[in-house]
Design a protein around this motif. Structure first.
Motif, PDB file in Angstrom:
ATOM      1  N   ASP A   1     -15.885   3.483  11.787  1.00 12.69           N
ATOM      2  CA  ASP A   1     -14.610   3.596  12.497  1.00 12.69           C
ATOM      3  C   ASP A   1     -13.423   3.581  11.541  1.00 12.69           C
ATOM      4  O   ASP A   1     -12.270   3.613  11.981  1.00 12.69           O
ATOM      5  N   ILE A   2     -13.684   3.541  10.254  1.00 10.35           N
ATOM      6  CA  ILE A   2     -12.636   3.368   9.250  1.00 10.35           C
ATOM      7  C   ILE A   2     -11.886   4.680   9.012  1.00 10.35           C
ATOM      8  O   ILE A   2     -12.492   5.756   8.925  1.00 10.35           O
ATOM      9  N   THR A   3     -10.569   4.570   8.894  1.00  5.59           N
ATOM     10  CA  THR A   3      -9.721   5.706   8.525  1.00  5.59           C
ATOM     11  C   THR A   3      -9.162   5.471   7.124  1.00  5.59           C
ATOM     12  O   THR A   3      -9.164   4.340   6.617  1.00  5.59           O
ATOM     13  N   LEU A   4      -8.668   6.526   6.483  1.00  2.00           N
ATOM     14  CA  LEU A   4      -8.124   6.419   5.136  1.00  2.00           C
ATOM     15  C   LEU A   4      -6.605   6.493   5.160  1.00  2.00           C
ATOM     16  O   LEU A   4      -6.022   7.291   5.897  1.00  2.00           O
ATOM     17  N   SER A   5      -5.982   5.678   4.344  1.00  2.00           N
ATOM     18  CA  SER A   5      -4.529   5.653   4.259  1.00  2.00           C
ATOM     19  C   SER A   5      -3.990   6.955   3.685  1.00  2.00           C
ATOM     20  O   SER A   5      -4.572   7.529   2.759  1.00  2.00           O
ATOM     21  N   LYS A   6      -2.868   7.412   4.195  1.00  2.00           N
ATOM     22  CA  LYS A   6      -2.220   8.615   3.672  1.00  2.00           C
ATOM     23  C   LYS A   6      -1.619   8.359   2.295  1.00  2.00           C
ATOM     24  O   LYS A   6      -1.244   9.298   1.584  1.00  2.00           O
ATOM     25  N   ASP A   7      -1.518   7.073   1.898  1.00  2.00           N
ATOM     26  CA  ASP A   7      -0.891   6.726   0.624  1.00  2.00           C
ATOM     27  C   ASP A   7      -1.885   6.643  -0.531  1.00  2.00           C
ATOM     28  O   ASP A   7      -1.498   6.288  -1.656  1.00  2.00           O
TER      29      ASP A   7
ATOM     30  N   TYR B   1      -9.413  -0.340 -11.819  1.00  2.00           N
ATOM     31  CA  TYR B   1      -8.330  -1.315 -11.704  1.00  2.00           C
ATOM     32  C   TYR B   1      -7.404  -1.005 -10.519  1.00  2.00           C
ATOM     33  O   TYR B   1      -6.185  -1.187 -10.587  1.00  2.00           O
ATOM     34  N   LEU B   2      -7.994  -0.553  -9.436  1.00  2.00           N
ATOM     35  CA  LEU B   2      -7.202  -0.220  -8.255  1.00  2.00           C
ATOM     36  C   LEU B   2      -7.117  -1.407  -7.307  1.00  2.00           C
ATOM     37  O   LEU B   2      -8.000  -2.266  -7.278  1.00  2.00           O
ATOM     38  N   THR B   3      -6.040  -1.441  -6.539  1.00  2.00           N
ATOM     39  CA  THR B   3      -5.940  -2.370  -5.425  1.00  2.00           C
ATOM     40  C   THR B   3      -6.649  -1.744  -4.228  1.00  2.00           C
ATOM     41  O   THR B   3      -6.367  -0.605  -3.865  1.00  2.00           O
ATOM     42  N   VAL B   4      -7.587  -2.472  -3.643  1.00  2.00           N
ATOM     43  CA  VAL B   4      -8.359  -1.966  -2.507  1.00  2.00           C
ATOM     44  C   VAL B   4      -8.262  -2.982  -1.377  1.00  2.00           C
ATOM     45  O   VAL B   4      -8.625  -4.144  -1.538  1.00  2.00           O
ATOM     46  N   CYS B   5      -7.748  -2.549  -0.224  1.00  2.00           N
ATOM     47  CA  CYS B   5      -7.593  -3.476   0.898  1.00  2.00           C
ATOM     48  C   CYS B   5      -7.545  -2.696   2.211  1.00  2.00           C
ATOM     49  O   CYS B   5      -7.411  -1.470   2.226  1.00  2.00           O
ATOM     50  N   PHE B   6      -7.665  -3.444   3.301  1.00  2.00           N
ATOM     51  CA  PHE B   6      -7.615  -2.863   4.632  1.00  2.00           C
ATOM     52  C   PHE B   6      -6.331  -3.288   5.341  1.00  2.00           C
ATOM     53  O   PHE B   6      -5.827  -4.405   5.146  1.00  2.00           O
ATOM     54  N   ALA B   7      -5.824  -2.419   6.180  1.00  2.00           N
ATOM     55  CA  ALA B   7      -4.806  -2.755   7.171  1.00  2.00           C
ATOM     56  C   ALA B   7      -5.430  -2.430   8.517  1.00  2.00           C
ATOM     57  O   ALA B   7      -5.390  -1.286   8.977  1.00  2.00           O
TER      58      ALA B   7
ATOM     59  N   LYS C   1      -8.247  -1.132  10.502  1.00  2.00           N
ATOM     60  CA  LYS C   1      -9.353  -0.234  10.160  1.00  2.00           C
ATOM     61  C   LYS C   1      -8.967   0.801   9.108  1.00  2.00           C
ATOM     62  O   LYS C   1      -9.778   1.642   8.750  1.00  2.00           O
ATOM     63  N   GLU C   2      -7.737   0.745   8.611  1.00  2.00           N
ATOM     64  CA  GLU C   2      -7.273   1.704   7.616  1.00  2.00           C
ATOM     65  C   GLU C   2      -7.530   1.184   6.212  1.00  2.00           C
ATOM     66  O   GLU C   2      -7.092   0.097   5.845  1.00  2.00           O
ATOM     67  N   LEU C   3      -8.227   1.975   5.406  1.00  2.12           N
ATOM     68  CA  LEU C   3      -8.579   1.599   4.040  1.00  2.12           C
ATOM     69  C   LEU C   3      -7.577   2.191   3.059  1.00  2.12           C
ATOM     70  O   LEU C   3      -7.250   3.369   3.117  1.00  2.12           O
ATOM     71  N   TYR C   4      -7.108   1.356   2.147  1.00  2.00           N
ATOM     72  CA  TYR C   4      -6.182   1.789   1.096  1.00  2.00           C
ATOM     73  C   TYR C   4      -6.789   1.506  -0.274  1.00  2.00           C
ATOM     74  O   TYR C   4      -7.381   0.450  -0.503  1.00  2.00           O
TER      75      TYR C   4
ATOM     76  N   ASP D   1       2.910   1.999  -4.221  1.00  2.00           N
ATOM     77  CA  ASP D   1       2.647   2.712  -2.972  1.00  2.00           C
ATOM     78  C   ASP D   1       2.659   1.812  -1.739  1.00  2.00           C
ATOM     79  O   ASP D   1       2.347   2.256  -0.652  1.00  2.00           O
ATOM     80  N   MET D   2       3.016   0.520  -1.913  1.00  2.00           N
ATOM     81  CA  MET D   2       2.931  -0.391  -0.783  1.00  2.00           C
ATOM     82  C   MET D   2       4.298  -0.936  -0.366  1.00  2.00           C
ATOM     83  O   MET D   2       4.387  -1.911   0.362  1.00  2.00           O
ATOM     84  N   LYS D   3       5.372  -0.305  -0.828  1.00  2.00           N
ATOM     85  CA  LYS D   3       6.701  -0.861  -0.585  1.00  2.00           C
ATOM     86  C   LYS D   3       7.247  -0.552   0.801  1.00  2.00           C
ATOM     87  O   LYS D   3       8.183  -1.191   1.246  1.00  2.00           O
ATOM     88  N   ASP D   4       6.707   0.420   1.471  1.00  2.00           N
ATOM     89  CA  ASP D   4       7.284   0.859   2.730  1.00  2.00           C
ATOM     90  C   ASP D   4       6.386   0.552   3.926  1.00  2.00           C
ATOM     91  O   ASP D   4       6.463   1.215   4.955  1.00  2.00           O
ATOM     92  N   LYS D   5       5.519  -0.430   3.811  1.00  2.00           N
ATOM     93  CA  LYS D   5       4.615  -0.777   4.900  1.00  2.00           C
ATOM     94  C   LYS D   5       5.369  -1.429   6.059  1.00  2.00           C
ATOM     95  O   LYS D   5       4.994  -1.300   7.217  1.00  2.00           O
ATOM     96  N   GLY D   6       6.405  -2.147   5.744  1.00  2.00           N
ATOM     97  CA  GLY D   6       7.190  -2.851   6.753  1.00  2.00           C
ATOM     98  C   GLY D   6       8.092  -3.836   6.038  1.00  2.00           C
ATOM     99  O   GLY D   6       7.851  -4.191   4.881  1.00  2.00           O
ATOM    100  N   LYS D   7       9.144  -4.277   6.692  1.00  2.00           N
ATOM    101  CA  LYS D   7      10.089  -5.194   6.057  1.00  2.00           C
ATOM    102  C   LYS D   7      10.510  -6.272   7.044  1.00  2.00           C
ATOM    103  O   LYS D   7      10.764  -5.998   8.222  1.00  2.00           O
TER     104      LYS D   7
END
Length: 331
Positions: free
Chosen positions: A135-141, A169-175, A177-180, A187-193
């Motif tokens: 069910d996992i989707t991939l991040s557009k980033d 040496y990548l950052t790998v995490c989920f939001a 079901k979305e995999l980044y 690439d993670m500055k605009d996720k929310g504020k």
């Protein structure tokens, strides 16, 4: 007046109360975790039959049941989805504790032939094969980068993610079901504020420390990979300082990596905060969000920071969100 509310869905059952809930997430981990504490016997509402029934709690849940945890205040329609994943283990204790894992649970049970063949392949293309059938989707980033020749044979999906962390040496995490997979800070500055103001919407700020740029000992390591999948490295800063590893685009020459390392040292040495803050469930925030920290007593300390991890606690003591503060993004 704010009234705590929750909605917990496990398999076909829905609950609107729990003894305790704890959720942990981080940009440095692809495993999101949650624990749900319920009475040993409870009235569970069957989503299909819509009829509450008093049952033995642990007997009605099993490994692999889908889980959603919604938390917030006042109205069910205003709750936020804090966690989605699967039951990992049911502890038939008193009270009953249900251990949950995010969507990495699906990848840990899937075998993948992790290989590019003789030619490089785009990272996103490789990951699409890893998540196929889940069910996992991939991040557009996810960055448009190539992965050079690799051949690791048949390994689990989570071993693939670990390979990306260890070798690229990548950052790998989920939001959810979305995999980044990519760079943590670019690439993670605009996720929310969100905005926190000391003495206003923080429960506790005694773990928040102010640091001066002149006191920071930092060693930045820049890493790139050539066409033979060999690491090219350069570093700048203090040899005995805290190490910050940053991945650069493939085939970046060592001379350019050196300039990038020096530039990052300047940017990562700053007057600002570090540590943790504890707030309420609102404002809602996840790892990867940015937080504006304001201090009416020390306006010169204000700035925008990356949230690296969150821990959410919900129960009789109230609802709390603990945010770990990362690098300063802007003033």
């Amino acid at each position: 007046m704010f009234i705590l509310k929750c909605k917990i869905i496990i398999g076909k059952y829905k609950m609107v109360a729990a003894t305790a809930v704890k959720i942990k997430r981080s940009i440095y981990s692809y495993v999101d975790t949650a624990s749900i504490t319920l009475p040993a016997s409870a009235r569970l509402k069957d989503n299909a039959a819509n009829v509450p029934a008093s049952v033995s709690t642990s007997a009605n849940f099993k490994e692999g049941d889908m889980v959603e945890i919604w938390l917030g205040y006042d109205n069910e329609a205003d709750l936020h989805l804090e966690f989605s994943g699967f039951v990992k283990r049911v502890n038939a204790t008193m009270p009953c504790v249900i251990e949950c894992e995010g969507y990495s649970w699906q990848l840990s049970r899937k075998n993948v032939h992790w290989s590019t063949g003789k030619t490089p392949e785009k990272l996103k293309s490789l990951l699409s094969k890893v998540v196929e059938g889940t069910d996992i989707t991939l991040s557009k980033d996810i960055p448009d980068m190539e992965v050079q020749q690799i051949s690791e044979g048949d390994i689990s999906g989570t071993e693939v993610l670990e390979w990306l962390k260890k070798n690229l040496y990548l950052t790998v995490c989920f939001a959810g079901k979305e995999l980044y997979a990519g760079l943590a800070y670019l690439d993670m500055k605009d996720k929310g504020k969100i905005k926190y103001r000391v003495g206003w919407n923080l429960v506790k700020d005694n773990e928040l420390k102010f640091r001066k740029a002149d006191d920071i000992k930092l060693l930045v390591k820049m890493i790139s990979f050539n066409n033979r999948n060999e690491a090219v490295k350069a570093e700048a800063g203090d040899s005995n300082g805290a190490i910050r590893t940053i991945f650069a685009q493939h085939n970046t020459p060592a001379s350019e990596l050196k300039k990038m390392a020096e530039k990052n040292v300047k940017e990562l040495r700053y007057d600002g905060y570090e540590g943790k803050v504890t707030g309420f469930l609102e404002p809602f925030a996840l790892p990867g969000y940015s937080v504006v920290l304001q201090d009416p007593n020390y306006s010169e300390r204000e700035g925008t920071y990356l949230i690296e991890s969150t821990e959410v606690n919900f129960g009789s003591g109230g609802g709390r969100r603990i945010c770990e503060i990362g690098p300063k993004i802007s003033k």
